[in-house]
Design a protein around this motif. Structure first.
Motif, PDB file in Angstrom:
ATOM      1  N   THR A 144       0.823  -1.215   0.000  1.00  0.00           N
ATOM      2  CA  THR A 144       0.000   0.000   0.000  1.00  0.00           C
ATOM      3  C   THR A 144       0.852   1.258   0.000  1.00  0.00           C
ATOM      4  OG1 THR A 144      -0.167  -0.249   2.401  1.00  0.00           O
ATOM      5  CG2 THR A 144      -2.014  -1.025   1.087  1.00  0.00           C
ATOM      6  N   ALA A 145       1.983   1.236   0.707  1.00  0.00           N
ATOM      7  CA  ALA A 145       2.867   2.402   0.707  1.00  0.00           C
ATOM      8  C   ALA A 145       3.502   2.594  -0.674  1.00  0.00           C
ATOM      9  CB  ALA A 145       3.945   2.236   1.772  1.00  0.00           C
ATOM     10  N   LEU A 146       3.873   1.496  -1.326  1.00  0.00           N
ATOM     11  CA  LEU A 146       4.393   1.602  -2.691  1.00  0.00           C
ATOM     12  C   LEU A 146       3.374   2.266  -3.600  1.00  0.00           C
ATOM     13  CD1 LEU A 146       6.360   0.926  -5.026  1.00  0.00           C
ATOM     14  CD2 LEU A 146       5.198  -1.288  -5.200  1.00  0.00           C
ATOM     15  N   TYR A 147       2.115   1.851  -3.509  1.00  0.00           N
ATOM     16  CA  TYR A 147       1.091   2.440  -4.362  1.00  0.00           C
ATOM     17  C   TYR A 147       0.979   3.946  -4.129  1.00  0.00           C
ATOM     18  CZ  TYR A 147      -0.414  -2.488  -4.637  1.00  0.00           C
ATOM     19  OH  TYR A 147      -0.466  -3.852  -4.796  1.00  0.00           O
ATOM     20  N   ASN A 148       1.091   4.364  -2.866  1.00  0.00           N
ATOM     21  CA  ASN A 148       1.035   5.795  -2.564  1.00  0.00           C
ATOM     22  C   ASN A 148       2.218   6.538  -3.172  1.00  0.00           C
ATOM     23  OD1 ASN A 148      -1.359   5.776  -1.099  1.00  0.00           O
ATOM     24  ND2 ASN A 148      -0.339   5.289   0.828  1.00  0.00           N
ATOM     25  N   LEU A 149       3.381   5.915  -3.150  1.00  0.00           N
ATOM     26  CA  LEU A 149       4.551   6.541  -3.775  1.00  0.00           C
ATOM     27  C   LEU A 149       4.360   6.683  -5.280  1.00  0.00           C
ATOM     28  CD1 LEU A 149       7.748   5.013  -2.112  1.00  0.00           C
ATOM     29  CD2 LEU A 149       6.757   7.271  -1.748  1.00  0.00           C
ATOM     30  N   LEU A 150       3.803   5.653  -5.898  1.00  0.00           N
ATOM     31  CA  LEU A 150       3.587   5.706  -7.344  1.00  0.00           C
ATOM     32  C   LEU A 150       2.654   6.848  -7.728  1.00  0.00           C
ATOM     33  CD1 LEU A 150       3.196   1.902  -8.205  1.00  0.00           C
ATOM     34  CD2 LEU A 150       5.201   3.337  -8.563  1.00  0.00           C
ATOM     35  N   ASP A 151       1.679   7.154  -6.855  1.00  0.00           N
ATOM     36  CA  ASP A 151       0.698   8.194  -7.150  1.00  0.00           C
ATOM     37  C   ASP A 151       1.128   9.577  -6.674  1.00  0.00           C
ATOM     38  OD1 ASP A 151      -1.018   6.349  -8.304  1.00  0.00           O
ATOM     39  OD2 ASP A 151      -2.134   5.990  -6.457  1.00  0.00           O
ATOM     40  N   ALA A 152       2.219   9.662  -5.908  1.00  0.00           N
ATOM     41  CA  ALA A 152       2.608  10.936  -5.300  1.00  0.00           C
ATOM     42  C   ALA A 152       3.152  11.902  -6.354  1.00  0.00           C
ATOM     43  CB  ALA A 152       3.666  10.694  -4.226  1.00  0.00           C
ATOM     44  N   PRO A 153       2.638  13.143  -6.386  1.00  0.00           N
ATOM     45  CA  PRO A 153       3.182  14.111  -7.347  1.00  0.00           C
ATOM     46  C   PRO A 153       4.652  14.427  -7.096  1.00  0.00           C
ATOM     47  CG  PRO A 153       1.642  15.158  -5.794  1.00  0.00           C
ATOM     48  CD  PRO A 153       1.522  13.689  -5.600  1.00  0.00           C
ATOM     49  N   GLU A 154       5.105  14.311  -5.839  1.00  0.00           N
ATOM     50  CA  GLU A 154       6.503  14.596  -5.512  1.00  0.00           C
ATOM     51  C   GLU A 154       7.471  13.586  -6.123  1.00  0.00           C
ATOM     52  OE1 GLU A 154       3.818  16.046  -2.227  1.00  0.00           O
ATOM     53  OE2 GLU A 154       4.113  14.134  -3.307  1.00  0.00           O
ATOM     54  N   ARG A 155       6.927  12.445  -6.590  1.00  0.00           N
ATOM     55  CA  ARG A 155       7.800  11.421  -7.163  1.00  0.00           C
ATOM     56  C   ARG A 155       8.504  11.915  -8.415  1.00  0.00           C
ATOM     57  NH1 ARG A 155       7.122   8.542 -11.244  1.00  0.00           N
ATOM     58  NH2 ARG A 155       4.864   8.789 -11.396  1.00  0.00           N
ATOM     59  N   VAL A 156       7.844  12.749  -9.200  1.00  0.00           N
ATOM     60  CA  VAL A 156       8.435  13.249 -10.439  1.00  0.00           C
ATOM     61  C   VAL A 156       9.641  14.126 -10.095  1.00  0.00           C
ATOM     62  CG1 VAL A 156       8.053  14.588 -12.537  1.00  0.00           C
ATOM     63  CG2 VAL A 156       6.191  13.207 -11.569  1.00  0.00           C
ATOM     64  N   GLY A 157      10.785  13.739 -10.577  1.00  0.00           N
ATOM     65  CA  GLY A 157      11.998  14.501 -10.305  1.00  0.00           C
ATOM     66  C   GLY A 157      12.746  14.085  -9.060  1.00  0.00           C
ATOM     67  N   SER A 158      12.185  13.178  -8.258  1.00  0.00           N
ATOM     68  CA  SER A 158      12.867  12.734  -7.045  1.00  0.00           C
ATOM     69  C   SER A 158      14.043  11.825  -7.406  1.00  0.00           C
ATOM     70  CB  SER A 158      11.893  11.982  -6.135  1.00  0.00           C
ATOM     71  OG  SER A 158      10.922  12.857  -5.620  1.00  0.00           O
ATOM     72  N   ASP A 159      15.119  11.953  -6.655  1.00  0.00           N
ATOM     73  CA  ASP A 159      16.309  11.136  -6.891  1.00  0.00           C
ATOM     74  C   ASP A 159      16.249   9.905  -6.000  1.00  0.00           C
ATOM     75  OD1 ASP A 159      18.743  10.014  -7.382  1.00  0.00           O
ATOM     76  OD2 ASP A 159      19.930  11.673  -6.554  1.00  0.00           O
ATOM     77  N   THR A 160      15.913   8.776  -6.593  1.00  0.00           N
ATOM     78  CA  THR A 160      15.887   7.507  -5.859  1.00  0.00           C
ATOM     79  C   THR A 160      16.926   6.536  -6.420  1.00  0.00           C
ATOM     80  OG1 THR A 160      14.127   6.655  -7.318  1.00  0.00           O
ATOM     81  CG2 THR A 160      13.437   7.759  -5.281  1.00  0.00           C
ATOM     82  N   SER A 161      17.932   7.085  -7.096  1.00  0.00           N
ATOM     83  CA  SER A 161      18.913   6.245  -7.783  1.00  0.00           C
ATOM     84  C   SER A 161      19.797   5.449  -6.833  1.00  0.00           C
ATOM     85  CB  SER A 161      19.796   7.115  -8.678  1.00  0.00           C
ATOM     86  OG  SER A 161      20.497   8.090  -7.905  1.00  0.00           O
ATOM     87  N   SER A 162      19.817   5.827  -5.548  1.00  0.00           N
ATOM     88  CA  SER A 162      20.652   5.102  -4.582  1.00  0.00           C
ATOM     89  C   SER A 162      20.066   3.755  -4.181  1.00  0.00           C
ATOM     90  CB  SER A 162      20.841   5.947  -3.318  1.00  0.00           C
ATOM     91  OG  SER A 162      19.578   6.256  -2.728  1.00  0.00           O
ATOM     92  N   LEU A 163      18.777   3.517  -4.461  1.00  0.00           N
ATOM     93  CA  LEU A 163      18.109   2.307  -3.982  1.00  0.00           C
ATOM     94  C   LEU A 163      18.687   1.042  -4.620  1.00  0.00           C
ATOM     95  CD1 LEU A 163      14.351   3.449  -3.945  1.00  0.00           C
ATOM     96  CD2 LEU A 163      15.833   3.011  -1.966  1.00  0.00           C
TER      97      LEU A 163
END
Length: 520
Positions: free
Chosen positions: A260-279
């Motif tokens: 459920t938290a993943l789904y919220n991240l996918l829908d979050a407007p803040e996701r666009v442009g976020s740097d998650t390359s370290s994962l």
């Protein structure tokens, strides 16, 4: 080994490495500082009358202090009693009374609940407020002020005390009061070592994000990565923007979340442009993941998505679906594996069993059963319930699954959630996966509702935007056929969930079966 030995292993890799970073309070503690704090708390416990192997509960939001208290419980050789603050107070009181819990570490933000627990749980006689003195209870700092470190005994032995109890963990309680699962050092250590092996070796400087409740699966995930020397960045709770910012700011490499938290991240407007390359590891545990959402997540976060299957009675990592397997499936190589929970880990044997105790061949659906050191010892003070789930010499998970010829397992339903319509078994997970292929559908729960002719009819409850019942039914029918496709669809703003974050299908069914006899 004992639970605390895994932390000490991580400490010994580099005592001065940052261990806990409390993102909310701006506090950073090294491994050496955390170890020293846990020794002080454990010594103070024994000086205050704590008895070896006595149950101790934690009650409060995520924080560095909460993690220190958890580690200190294990250093004192206590039995950890996780308490979910989202539960009804009646349920928490009943559970603490049932396991005869004597000690409670709590945060002052939960003072109202703690007052109720004090009044309702006779066995609770010792209280420590983690953040400040409150209502006659000492703060953690006051509690350890006169700690005599020489008074702390050595609770281990050459074998790591395999039969000592590390925790009394509550089951979900969706079918009645929670049962206490007795987890020993042997089972806990098996889980920690298996999980640590699965997520290790992907970076020389691991940083793990703790955002799910420490009192749930985030606690053991944290211990597994602590054993690798990983820094833990702790958030008090899930908020998509804060999670994305924290991943970028601290270069997070490992994160655990429920789907459920993943789904919220996918829908979050803040996701666009976020740097998650370290994962490097984005671990999903707790409930089945929509295959389509999993595919989207790989596109966005890269080849770091992975999944494990387990339950409280055989925790966390009965099966493992690696990032490599997920990435390959998302790219079109065996795409059906996006619906799999992976292959059995080296710690267990897994079988598929019919109701008569016969193990079934590949391709046939039956109950998933488990053997191995990962399996918990028993239900606390419930010999009959323990015997029931150990029928035919295996641990019974209550999950219906099938296995393909390559050994990949697919959870298709809980036994109690399976829909029987006109004599045909319909597995809700399969229908939910088909419905969530539609881009407009964010979540879907499938249940059986009364039907005069078929006994049960397949009914979908969805959270969606700009789509109608006819389109959803037509899509599912094209994918699954007429028997499995929903016969009706209800639209809701949110699907109810249990305190553990799972879809509350018991509550969903109750609305339709009131006054009728449930088929399941």
């Amino acid at each position: 080994m004992r639970a605390i030995d895994y932390f000490d292993r991580g400490h010994d890799l580099d005592p001065e490495r940052p261990c806990l970073i409390d993102a909310e309070h701006g506090e950073t503690l090294s491994f050496a500082a955390v170890r020293a704090q846990t020794i002080k708390v454990a010594a103070a416990l024994h000086a205050a009358g704590f008895r070896n192997q006595q149950p101790i509960a934690l009650y409060g939001p995520n924080s560095a202090t909460m993690m220190v208290a958890l580690l200190a419980i294990w250093r004192a050789n206590g039995q950890w009693v996780p308490v979910n603050t989202r539960n009804a107070i009646d349920a928490n009181a009943a559970y603490l009374d049932y396991v005869r819990c004597g000690w409670l570490f709590y945060h002052s933000s939960q003072a109202e609940d703690v007052a109720a627990l004090k009044a309702r749980v006779p066995s609770l006689t010792h209280f420590v407020c983690l953040d400040r003195a409150y209502d006659g209870d000492p703060s953690l700092d006051q509690f350890i002020a006169n700690s005599e470190l020489d008074s702390l005994p050595d609770f281990s032995d050459p074998f790591g005390k395999p039969d000592d109890v590390v925790g009394l963990f509550p089951t979900g309680g969706t079918t009645g009061p929670s049962k206490g699962v007795v987890v020993t050092n042997l089972g806990w250590g098996t889980m920690i070592e298996t999980l640590a092996h699965a997520v290790d070796g992907r970076t020389a400087s691991p940083v793990s994000l703790v955002v799910a409740p420490i009192t749930h699966a985030a606690g053991p995930v944290a211990l597994a990565t602590l054993s690798l020397g990983a820094t833990q960045v702790i958030l008090p709770g899930f908020e998509a923007a804060a999670v994305l910012d924290t991943i970028a700011r601290h270069r997070v490499t490992h994160v655990y979340m429920p789907p459920t938290a993943l789904y919220n991240l996918l829908d979050a407007p803040e996701r666009v442009g976020s740097d998650t390359s370290s994962l490097k590891i984005f671990l999903l545990v707790g409930s089945p993941v929509s295959p389509e959402k999993l595919r989207q997540a790989v596109e966005i976060f890269g080849p770091c998505l992975c999944q494990a299957y387990g339950q409280v009675e055989s925790p966390m990592i009965v099966t493992w679906l690696s990032p490599e397997a997920v990435a390959a499936a998302a790219a079109g190589d065996r795409p059906e594996r996006l619906a799999s929970c992976g292959q059995p880990t080296r710690s267990v044997r897994v079988g598929i069993m019919d109701d008569d105790g016969n193990l079934l061949p590949d391709g046939e659906a039956g109950e998933l059963v488990v053997r191995g050191a990962l399996v918990s010892r028993e239900y606390y003070d419930m010999p009959e319930a323990t015997a029931e789930i150990r029928a035919h010499g295996w641990h019974h998970t209550g999950d219906v699954a099938r296995r393909d010829t390559d050994g990949y397992l697919y959870i298709v339903d809980r036994k109690k959630d399976m829909v029987v319509s006109g004599g045909f078994n319909v597995f809700s997970a399969e229908v939910e996966a088909a419905v969530t292929e539609l881009a407009a559908v964010r979540e879907c729960a499938v249940i059986g509702i009364p039907h005069a002719k078929w006994g049960e009819a397949v009914h979908a409850i969805v959270v969606a935007d700009d789509i109608g019942e006819t389109e959803i039914i037509a899509h599912a029918k094209a994918r699954l056929g007429g028997v499995k496709a929903p016969k009706s669809v209800a639209f809701v703003p949110a699907i109810p969930r249990t305190s553990a974050g799972k879809m509350d299908k018991k509550a969903l069914r109750a609305a339709y079966w009131s006054g009728a006899r449930m088929v399941n």
